[in-house]
Design an enzyme around this catalytic site. Structure first.
Site, PDB file in Angstrom:
ATOM      1  N   TRP A   1       0.856  -1.194   0.000  1.00 36.27           N
ATOM      2  CA  TRP A   1       0.000   0.000   0.000  1.00 36.27           C
ATOM      3  C   TRP A   1       0.888   1.237   0.000  1.00 36.27           C
ATOM      4  O   TRP A   1       1.937   1.264   0.660  1.00 36.27           O
ATOM      5  CB  TRP A   1      -0.890   0.010   1.249  1.00 36.27           C
ATOM      6  CG  TRP A   1      -2.289  -0.467   0.994  1.00 36.27           C
ATOM      7  CD1 TRP A   1      -3.397   0.304   0.836  1.00 36.27           C
ATOM      8  CD2 TRP A   1      -2.739  -1.829   0.865  1.00 36.27           C
ATOM      9  NE1 TRP A   1      -4.499  -0.491   0.608  1.00 36.27           N
ATOM     10  CE2 TRP A   1      -4.124  -1.807   0.620  1.00 36.27           C
ATOM     11  CE3 TRP A   1      -2.098  -3.077   0.905  1.00 36.27           C
ATOM     12  CZ2 TRP A   1      -4.886  -2.955   0.439  1.00 36.27           C
ATOM     13  CZ3 TRP A   1      -2.846  -4.227   0.726  1.00 36.27           C
ATOM     14  CH2 TRP A   1      -4.234  -4.155   0.493  1.00 36.27           C
TER      15      TRP A   1
ATOM     16  N   ASP B   1     -10.738   5.733   4.763  1.00 37.68           N
ATOM     17  CA  ASP B   1     -11.710   5.159   3.835  1.00 37.68           C
ATOM     18  C   ASP B   1     -13.178   5.523   4.082  1.00 37.68           C
ATOM     19  O   ASP B   1     -13.854   5.997   3.186  1.00 37.68           O
ATOM     20  CB  ASP B   1     -11.591   3.629   3.854  1.00 37.68           C
ATOM     21  CG  ASP B   1     -10.183   3.158   3.500  1.00 37.68           C
ATOM     22  OD1 ASP B   1      -9.268   3.986   3.418  1.00 37.68           O
ATOM     23  OD2 ASP B   1     -10.007   1.953   3.311  1.00 37.68           O
TER      24      ASP B   1
ATOM     25  N   ARG C   1     -15.921  -2.895  10.347  1.00 34.40           N
ATOM     26  CA  ARG C   1     -15.596  -2.595   8.949  1.00 34.40           C
ATOM     27  C   ARG C   1     -16.706  -1.769   8.286  1.00 34.40           C
ATOM     28  O   ARG C   1     -17.823  -1.705   8.781  1.00 34.40           O
ATOM     29  CB  ARG C   1     -15.400  -3.905   8.174  1.00 34.40           C
ATOM     30  CG  ARG C   1     -14.249  -4.767   8.647  1.00 34.40           C
ATOM     31  CD  ARG C   1     -12.896  -4.213   8.329  1.00 34.40           C
ATOM     32  NE  ARG C   1     -12.708  -3.971   6.909  1.00 34.40           N
ATOM     33  CZ  ARG C   1     -11.597  -3.461   6.380  1.00 34.40           C
ATOM     34  NH1 ARG C   1     -10.585  -3.133   7.162  1.00 34.40           N
ATOM     35  NH2 ARG C   1     -11.501  -3.255   5.085  1.00 34.40           N
TER      36      ARG C   1
ATOM     37  N   GLU D   1      -3.800  -2.034  14.329  1.00 36.37           N
ATOM     38  CA  GLU D   1      -4.064  -1.084  13.234  1.00 36.37           C
ATOM     39  C   GLU D   1      -4.621   0.235  13.779  1.00 36.37           C
ATOM     40  O   GLU D   1      -4.203   1.314  13.392  1.00 36.37           O
ATOM     41  CB  GLU D   1      -5.065  -1.742  12.269  1.00 36.37           C
ATOM     42  CG  GLU D   1      -5.347  -0.978  11.002  1.00 36.37           C
ATOM     43  CD  GLU D   1      -6.337  -1.724  10.096  1.00 36.37           C
ATOM     44  OE1 GLU D   1      -6.882  -2.772  10.537  1.00 36.37           O
ATOM     45  OE2 GLU D   1      -6.568  -1.256   8.969  1.00 36.37           O
TER      46      GLU D   1
HETATM   47  C1  GLC Z   1      -7.076   0.684   4.944  1.00 35.28           C
HETATM   48  C2  GLC Z   1      -6.802   2.099   5.439  1.00 35.28           C
HETATM   49  C3  GLC Z   1      -5.761   2.737   4.563  1.00 35.28           C
HETATM   50  C4  GLC Z   1      -4.511   1.876   4.554  1.00 35.28           C
HETATM   51  C5  GLC Z   1      -4.826   0.417   4.180  1.00 35.28           C
HETATM   52  C6  GLC Z   1      -3.652  -0.514   4.401  1.00 35.28           C
HETATM   53  O1  GLC Z   1      -7.620   0.683   3.670  1.00 35.28           O
HETATM   54  O2  GLC Z   1      -7.965   2.856   5.463  1.00 35.28           O
HETATM   55  O3  GLC Z   1      -5.442   4.025   5.009  1.00 35.28           O
HETATM   56  O4  GLC Z   1      -3.568   2.384   3.671  1.00 35.28           O
HETATM   57  O5  GLC Z   1      -5.889  -0.057   4.962  1.00 35.28           O
HETATM   58  O6  GLC Z   1      -3.193  -0.436   5.720  1.00 35.28           O
END
Ligand code: GLC
Length: 421
Positions: free
Chosen positions: A32, A158, A191, A382
């Site tokens: 990511w 998100d 979620r 997280e």
């Molecule tokens: C989720 C988060 C995003 C992050 C991804 C991987 O989609 O909202 O910000 O980059 O997870 O950790």
């Protein structure tokens, strides 16, 4: 017992796929974009060369347009949806078709400053790529003034309530049948909802239908909102990139011109009614009327003011741990639902950088001690419930480990004295 520093390093090594790092195994099995930038900062505390490799691997998947995708699907993994077959971007390696917050230059500067001599050649190689990404942001996404996103996932936050008004205008019926994978890895209650997901997928399908032509996505796509978070991060990243450009002997006039234009656009995302920076629906001209953590990224770009200070203290005083991702006094607040209330160590780290630069070392330290206590209590999750510290989402998270090594865990001794542990 191994120290938290050792555990954090083991997480980075354990998530390391050789050149890039997974956010966490299972839930996020690819590279990511902004996670990688934080990973680089974390690696730089014990392996500077590996930090540069992370940034190189990220920028190697830059599109010809300058965009840097939000996910790079290096190796197929059936445990994630939507995968490369849904995005259909035709890139190699396969990537998604949207981007994420441009924090790479901010982190590259930190990595470089941690070992200037070793980093000189690495940064010189990276500079033109970062510059091309910034050009893309300014020329393609700042056409309305502030930085705009075409999908909520681009914001990195998100499902935060900031995007609700834009999401309401998206018809999710074209999403069709699909099977989510995220809800098989973590508690579905934490979620985004099915209705959200239908809309996310409908936006991806729109991108595919125009072959990921950015001009068309911005003009005709189902979603277009100005994001205060990205606007401030881009502004900060421009200024950091200019510092590095100057040190490399580059002409940074153009870059500083973009930053100046972006700064001049900040009043358009100030909502007088809310008394804060706010997300703006560029399709309708309406403000979201939501105070989210994106607004507080203003401190990163030297754009704080007394009204924002008051808002920051109001939301912070309503919780016990870190900055909540959404206003605890709003009806939409949910302390465990992803970006609708929880505190995110990585956002706290960015805010602390901004607060320190704004001369608010006392607040930066308060935020650090609170973030450290979450990690000390429960590990490298997280995100966390900001009221009672419940750990949420994925465990052994790369960016949480990275910010422990670089920031949250940096003052352990005085924490013990102060009793913050
Ligand atoms: C989720 C988060 C995003 C992050 C991804 C991987 O989609 O909202 O910000 O980059 O997870 O950790």
């Amino acid at each position: 017992m191994t120290s938290l520093d050792e555990q954090a390093r083991a997480i980075l090594r354990g998530n390391d796929q050789g050149g890039y790092t997974l956010p966490t195994h299972g839930l996020y099995p690819y590279q990511w974009n902004w996670d990688s930038a934080f990973a680089a900062w974390g690696f730089a505390t014990f392996d500077n060369a590996r930090a540069w490799d992370e940034l190189d691997t990220l920028m190697a998947s830059q599109w010809d347009t300058g965009m840097v995708p939000h996910i790079i699907f290096h190796k197929p993994d059936p445990g994630y949806f939507p995968g490369p077959d849904v995005w259909q971007t035709g890139q190699s390696p396969a990537t998604s078709g949207i981007t994420q917050p441009p924090v790479a230059a901010i982190m590259a500067r930190k990595v470089w400053e941690m070992d200037p001599e070793a980093g000189q050649a690495r940064m010189a190689a990276l500079y033109p790529k970062l510059l091309a990404w910034h050009r893309w942001w300014h020329e393609v996404r700042c056409t309305h003034g502030p930085a705009a996103i075409t999908h909520p996932w681009e914001s990195g936050r998100d499902n935060c309530p900031d995007w609700d008004i834009g999401m309401a205008g998206v018809d999710g019926s074209s999403a069709g049948q699909y099977q989510r994978r995220d809800t098989g890895h973590v508690n579905p209650e934490m979620r985004p909802t099915k209705q959200d997901y239908d809309r996310y997928i409908a936006m991806v399908k729109f991108g595919c239908s125009v072959d990921w032509d950015q001009a068309r996505i911005v003009r005709d796509g189902p979603f277009l909102m100005a994001d205060p978070g990205i606007t401030f991060m881009l502004l900060r990243a421009d200024e950091d990139l200019a510092v590095m450009g100057r040190a490399l002997g580059e002409d940074v006039t153009k870059l500083l011109g973009w930053a100046k234009d972006l700064r001049a656009a900040l009043p358009t995302i100030w909502n007088d009614e809310l008394n804060a920076y706010d997300a703006l629906n560029l399709k309708t001209g309406e403000f979201a009327n939501i105070l989210g953590s994106g607004a507080f990224m203003a401190y990163l770009a030297d754009a704080g003011n007394p009204q924002l200070d008051a808002q920051l203290m109001r939301v912070w005083d309503k919780v016990n741990y870190g900055i909540p991702s959404a206003d605890p006094e709003a009806a939409t607040f949910d302390p465990r639902k992803y970006w609708r209330g929880p505190t995110w160590p990585v956002v706290n780290a960015l805010l602390a950088i901004g607060l320190r630069d704004a001369g608010r070392a006392d607040l930066a330290e308060r935020l650090r001690a609170q973030t450290a206590s979450l990690i000390r209590k429960h590990g490298f999750y997280e995100y966390f419930d900001p009221l009672d510290a419940t750990p949420c989402g994925g465990a052994d998270f790369t960016w949480t480990a990275a910010i422990w090594l670089t920031w949250a865990g940096r003052d352990v001794e005085s924490d013990a004295v102060r009793g913050a542990a």
